[in-house]
Design an enzyme around this catalytic site. Sequence first.
Site, PDB file in Angstrom:
ATOM      1  N   GLU A 464       0.856  -1.192   0.000  1.00  0.00           N
ATOM      2  CA  GLU A 464       0.000   0.000   0.000  1.00  0.00           C
ATOM      3  C   GLU A 464       0.887   1.235   0.000  1.00  0.00           C
ATOM      4  OE1 GLU A 464      -3.973   1.447   2.448  1.00  0.00           O
ATOM      5  OE2 GLU A 464      -3.140  -0.541   2.737  1.00  0.00           O
ATOM      6  N   GLU A 741      -2.006  -0.190  13.473  1.00  0.00           N
ATOM      7  CA  GLU A 741      -3.185   0.256  12.722  1.00  0.00           C
ATOM      8  C   GLU A 741      -4.473  -0.111  13.450  1.00  0.00           C
ATOM      9  OE1 GLU A 741      -4.925  -0.126   8.188  1.00  0.00           O
ATOM     10  OE2 GLU A 741      -3.633  -1.700   8.960  1.00  0.00           O
TER      11      GLU A 741
END
Length: 862
Positions: A464, A741
């Site tokens: 990502e 996260e």
Amino acid sequence: MAAPTAEHHREPFGIGDPAPRISWKTTAPAGWAQHSYQIEATRPDGTTRTDWVTSEDSVLVPWPLPPLASRESCDIRLRVRAADQVTSDWSPPLRIETGLLAPTDWTARAISPHESQEPHTPERPIAEHRPPLLRKEFSVGAEIEHARLYVTAHGLYEIEINGQRVGDHALAPGWTSYNHRLRYQTHDVTDHLRAGANAIGAWLADGWYRGRLGFGGGHADLYGDRVALMAQLEIVHRDGTVTVINTDTSWCAGQGPILSSGLLDGEAYDARDELPGWSSPGFDAGDWSPVDLVARDPATLVAPTGPPVRCTEEIAPVLVTALDADRLLVDFGQNLVGRVRISVDGPAGHTVVIRHAEVLQDGELCVRPLRDAVSTDRYVLRGGAFESWEPRFTLHGFRYAEITGWRGDDPYSEIIARVIHTDMTRTGWFECSDEQVNRLHQNVVWSLRGNFVDLPTDCPQRDERLGWTGDIQIFAPTAAFLYDCHGMLASWLRDVAAEQHDDGTVPWYVPSIPGGPQWTPARPGAGWGDVVALTPWDLYRASGDAALLAVQYDSARRWVDLIRNLADESGLWNRGYQLGDWLDPFAPPDDPAAGRTDRHLIATAYYAWSLRHVAWTADVLGREDERRHYEKLARRVRQAFVDEYVLPGGLMTSDTQTAYAVALQFDMLPDAATRAAAGQRLAELVAAGGHTIQTGFIGTPLVAPALSATDHDDTAYALLLQQDCPSWLYALKHDATTIWERWDSMLPDGTVNPGEMTSFNHYALGAIAQWLHTTVAGLTTSAPGYRDVVFRPRPGGGLTWASAAHESPYGRVAIRWELQESELTVETTVPIGARGRIEWPGGGVTHLPTGTTTSRLRRSPA
């Protein structure tokens, strides 16, 4: 006095500002105040001094001379004096040098190896390209005065001249919105050249330009299918003549020892294919191929506004474990972003394989969270001598490395992790009496470092690594305290504005690349698109630089004008797709947007908050009509919010921590009584939840500040110090060294969360650090650039002391408080040019002189 600075440049060399603003910091006895200043500039045509300028300003003062031309250097120094005419010594000089300021300054052309492209097929959707080498020989006649290399690339580059590497930048020229803006770098290469025969060579690799990017298998060739180099070497001789060596068709291309290189996949290198002397004169390049000219508009080339990406630290292993056969498991003790350098000895053709991961599971690398990022480097030995190697054009997020085929002596000295990120200046620090809170703060710093690699990314390890707008929107105040990130984020915000859609929609991440139907094409999203209105203001508050507001104002205005068209007649933004309180711990694992807080409550609050920021920005810029227009809209949206979402007595239609935190921190409630009731209900909800986190990306940065703003510091401390999941300190029980996260990226049983989004290095939830700075330590400001410093310590949570320091535009601002049984002692530092005051717990204000002061507050017996 220290040397002055120019704009926000750490190194004002090759800058794109012909009239850079000047700042300085003054050291003087307590109470001294600047009355006036004088600037001296030494240019090639002589030295000039300004008249004394009567002003207390010392931050970003206007350039006092005619603008600099392209390639021009200038030495700046200054002195200041007080009202009594006592004058300081001259400061040390600052050398400023411009780069190429106009497109017409470029005579070089972009060149690319004449190569046949491997076709993309369904079976092979992403072609692999072997990174090429480019070279040219040339002769230098007259004696050299100085030489500059102006260089950029489609892809990534490293330059060598006469066998020596030029500069220490990593992953240059970085990632920008390439179709709009491509950075170039300027290097002083005077010492690389010599009279007579010379050679220049370049390594190229795909990088972000041509390499595989993004999740879901990724995409390649997003900006073009050919790497290219654009370099302009200008040699100024002592007789005044100039020799220019440009990239053109006289160059040639060959293949070097890098077999493949990708930011997600890693790098493969065969040392047997090395070409000794390839970047030195006299090398036989008879079998090298020609190059082609490729298109690059010089009008898109821009000088950097922030520092480059560099190796900033080296870390040795803390534990090396021998596994089966010839595998080593290396623990560096810190989750980081960078590359591994190895020193090995072995036969020619032997291969060493380095795999990377953030965490272990069952004693082995856990690579599942990397998704489609291979993150594997391979080195094939040349044999015959001890060899050191580090990949050039890749980057990994890791704490652990598995090394297969190790051939070496002491792995603790011959295996090194090199930490790589944008080389920003550290400006903020925090400590307290609780070591777990200190470790939490260190984890925030490490996540910032790992995700500030040329742009603010969401995670640095998996497939990502994108510049998500919502993540930096909530984290920018924290980042701006900890590091001087103004130049880097200013560049990124220009890319955001460049990629903003014609209707005002802001992409979810910038640079924008295909991301599947959820993200492409972009849709207006509250909290994410608001970055264009909120983050410039956060940087202005930290730096005092109104110029950034001016540059980004149109982008911010277009965003709120878009939302006005999407909102209903009352002003509610109550339609369209929203991410809401993303990653609310109560959301289903497969639907992180399904938080408990009404998404349109959040959207409407953000709409009003951005309108207010646009109005404030218009006020700073002197746009009075627009200030009134956006203030009126903000009041209307606020009233619509109250009518729709606020119940009698201060309760909310969404009875969640996030709803109350948003309403309180965005000033969406109608009066003090409603605010007090909302703050009380927020505290009740936090207590009812066992002081565990019950908020996602939107609510988490706001909940502790909202509690403190409504006199519930004890509840905020209990939230901070909770160790059960979900909480900030829960991760520390699992040896976290960065911010996760998900609150449960690692489950209580020590296994890795099976969810697809499971990153162990993701700064967003680390925004709590700003509350540590402003409330626990009590260091904040009521004026842009810390010109009016407010020390507002709020001891609690059993802490006996806390401290924070920030290197502000005016100088060091610092506080340290210590709590004793009957006394609160506060030591403060206020720099020259700023004002300071202590706002004591329970009321009372002490105004402070400049310098360091110790103040005390007697406490009543309990």
